[in-house]
Design an enzyme around this catalytic site. Structure first.
Site, PDB file in Angstrom:
ATOM      1  N   THR A   1      33.280 -25.374   5.098  1.00  0.00           N
ATOM      2  CA  THR A   1      33.145 -23.956   4.722  1.00  0.00           C
ATOM      3  C   THR A   1      32.808 -23.171   5.990  1.00  0.00           C
ATOM      4  OG1 THR A   1      30.863 -24.420   3.999  1.00  0.00           O
ATOM      5  CG2 THR A   1      32.572 -24.305   2.295  1.00  0.00           C
TER       6      THR A   1
ATOM      7  N   LYS B   1      30.166 -32.455   5.493  1.00  0.00           N
ATOM      8  CA  LYS B   1      30.215 -31.027   5.770  1.00  0.00           C
ATOM      9  C   LYS B   1      28.841 -30.466   5.483  1.00  0.00           C
ATOM     10  CE  LYS B   1      30.640 -27.834   3.410  1.00  0.00           C
ATOM     11  NZ  LYS B   1      29.679 -26.778   2.925  1.00  0.00           N
TER      12      LYS B   1
ATOM     13  N   THR C   1      24.881 -26.264   1.727  1.00  0.00           N
ATOM     14  CA  THR C   1      25.580 -27.237   0.898  1.00  0.00           C
ATOM     15  C   THR C   1      25.942 -28.390   1.794  1.00  0.00           C
ATOM     16  OG1 THR C   1      26.513 -25.573  -0.512  1.00  0.00           O
ATOM     17  CG2 THR C   1      27.614 -27.659  -0.540  1.00  0.00           C
TER      18      THR C   1
ATOM     19  N   GLU D   1      24.406 -22.824  10.749  1.00  0.00           N
ATOM     20  CA  GLU D   1      25.106 -21.544  10.920  1.00  0.00           C
ATOM     21  C   GLU D   1      24.497 -20.739  12.063  1.00  0.00           C
ATOM     22  OE1 GLU D   1      26.679 -21.041   6.335  1.00  0.00           O
ATOM     23  OE2 GLU D   1      24.700 -20.291   6.888  1.00  0.00           O
TER      24      GLU D   1
ATOM     25  N   ASN E   1      25.371 -15.153   7.159  1.00  0.00           N
ATOM     26  CA  ASN E   1      24.936 -15.150   5.755  1.00  0.00           C
ATOM     27  C   ASN E   1      24.907 -13.763   5.152  1.00  0.00           C
ATOM     28  OD1 ASN E   1      24.095 -17.981   4.752  1.00  0.00           O
ATOM     29  ND2 ASN E   1      23.495 -17.905   6.909  1.00  0.00           N
TER      30      ASN E   1
ATOM     31  N   THR F   1      31.545 -11.649   1.465  1.00  0.00           N
ATOM     32  CA  THR F   1      32.621 -10.687   1.712  1.00  0.00           C
ATOM     33  C   THR F   1      33.584 -11.166   2.789  1.00  0.00           C
ATOM     34  OG1 THR F   1      31.180  -9.533   3.295  1.00  0.00           O
ATOM     35  CG2 THR F   1      31.245  -8.729   1.019  1.00  0.00           C
TER      36      THR F   1
END
Length: 397
Positions: free
Chosen positions: A147, A173, A184, A270, A392, A397
């Site tokens: 992702t 992942k 996740t 991230e 995040n 969007t």
């Protein structure tokens, strides 16, 4: 033991594929793992009370501890999707079973992505129909499960066990919403070793505690976490028995695969620029050592200090203090890299030039000695950056 180049399909009897079906704009978003025969299987799942539909479908399939195929989609988590979401997960399982010509109850399902959206089943159905294990590259599976990850995460190892070469492969992942107790996070491990499902589950449960459960990116536990292990026995080694040399070798392989994947997930947090490893020694027991280590790497203040390359040991000792373990606040020793910052909880002089060089590295090691016992534990996390907020803030969007 040897680390080799390969994919999740490197062990004998496994194949895999990944492709773009349209759940995401351009990137691959559907993947399949297939074993020539039903494999002994073991799994651990998210501890979040809100669980995605695929978790329940896979748990049902795992009742006999046999799995022959895994179907995974990325882009949509199929979580908080009600009765229709459950039906869609079951349909996904049935479609994969039919296409691969295996029993429906031998198919595991996993999803990752945005929570609350329904799967567009016409896209899923059309995509599964295009899975071709003969022509599609197995590495594409590694790409299809991502992702917000910036890179695939895999490892393949071999070892001689009872006269046969055993291969074990892992792929994972995970980038955000990572605070597993069991994020996740999805991880899949395949091996051609012959081992019982009971012993496989025991090894997985034990090593999950010291690897996957010792990583944290942002403190959020996902609805979709899963680690699934398949062992099809096609290496034809004598059955691995508990408390034997073969068992110990298998455990070592599993530890290396699991820890490597866990570190890669933490490093790819991230927006992250640094991997933080905390080692706690001198604890009363292993669980408390792991607890303290995870509190250190999970502290937002520690994470931002590491991003700012600031040797702010006060933030570290603060995390040690609120971890809830047995601690003597007058006996704590602490190091960043090779430089000691605290001795018996008292500040020590250190070389600022060397410290600056240490904190500029992509991996930062923090060591804490509680000096009250003999046990140790590790945890892995990443720094907290401006990019994490950007990723995040705009994820949906």
């Amino acid at each position: 033991m040897q680390i080799i180049d390969g994919t999740i399909a490197s062990p004998k009897g496994f194949s895999a594929a990944g492709l773009h079906v349209g759940l995401k704009k351009e990137k691959k978003d559907l993947g399949v793992i297939y074993s020539e025969i039903p494999a002994n299987a073991a799994a651990v799942y998210t501890t979040n009370q809100v669980k995605a539909a695929p978790i329940f479908v896979t748990k049902e399939a795992m009742k006999d501890s046999k799995i022959q195929a895994v179907v995974v989609n990325s882009g949509i988590a199929n979580a908080c999707t009600g009765k229709l979401g459950m039906e869609n997960a079951q349909t996904m399982q049935s479609l994969a079973a039919s296409h691969l010509q295996v029993a429906k109850e031998d198919v595991a399902v996993a999803s990752t992505g945005v929570i609350g959206k329904q799967l567009p089943m016409e896209i899923i159905e059309e995509g599964i129909s295009r899975v071709d294990l003969q022509t599609q590259e197995s590495y594409a599976f590694h790409e299809a499960i991502l992702t917000t990850d910036t890179a695939t995460k895999e490892i393949v190892v071999t070892e001689e066990i009872n006269g046969q070469i055993i291969t074990m492969a892992g792929v994972a992942k995970g980038s955000g919403m990572i605070h597993p107790n069991m994020a996740t996070m999805l991880a899949f491990i395949t091996t051609d070793a012959q081992i019982s499902e009971e012993l496989l589950q025991e090894v997985l449960a034990d090593k999950t505690e010291t690897t996957f459960n010792q990583i944290t990116v942002d403190g959020d536990t996902s609805t979709n976490d899963m680690v699934l292990v398949l062992a099809n026995g096609l290496a034809e080694n004598p059955m691995i028995e508990k408390n034997t040399e073969a068992h110990e070798k298998f455990i070592s392989m599993f530890q290396l695969v699991s820890e490597t994947l866990a570190k890669k997930i933490a490093k790819d947090g991230e927006g992250a620029t640094k991997l933080i490893e905390a080692q706690v020694v001198g604890a009363l027991n292993g669980s408390e050592a792991r607890l303290v280590a995870k509190k250190v790497v999970g502290s937002s203040l520690v994470k931002t200090a590491m991003f700012g390359e600031d040797p702010n040991w006060g933030r570290i000792i603060c995390a040690v203090g609120y971890a809830g373990s047995h601690t003597d606040p007058e006996k704590i020793d602490m190091w960043i890299g090779n430089q000691q910052l605290l001795k018996n909880s008292q500040p020590q002089d250190f070389d600022e030039v060397i410290m600056k060089q240490t904190l500029e590295k992509e991996k930062i090691n923090i060591t804490v000695d509680l000096n009250i016992g003999e046990q140790c534990g590790k945890a892995w996390g990443c720094d907290l950056t401006y990019k994490y907020v950007e990723v995040n803030a705009l994820y949906h969007t």
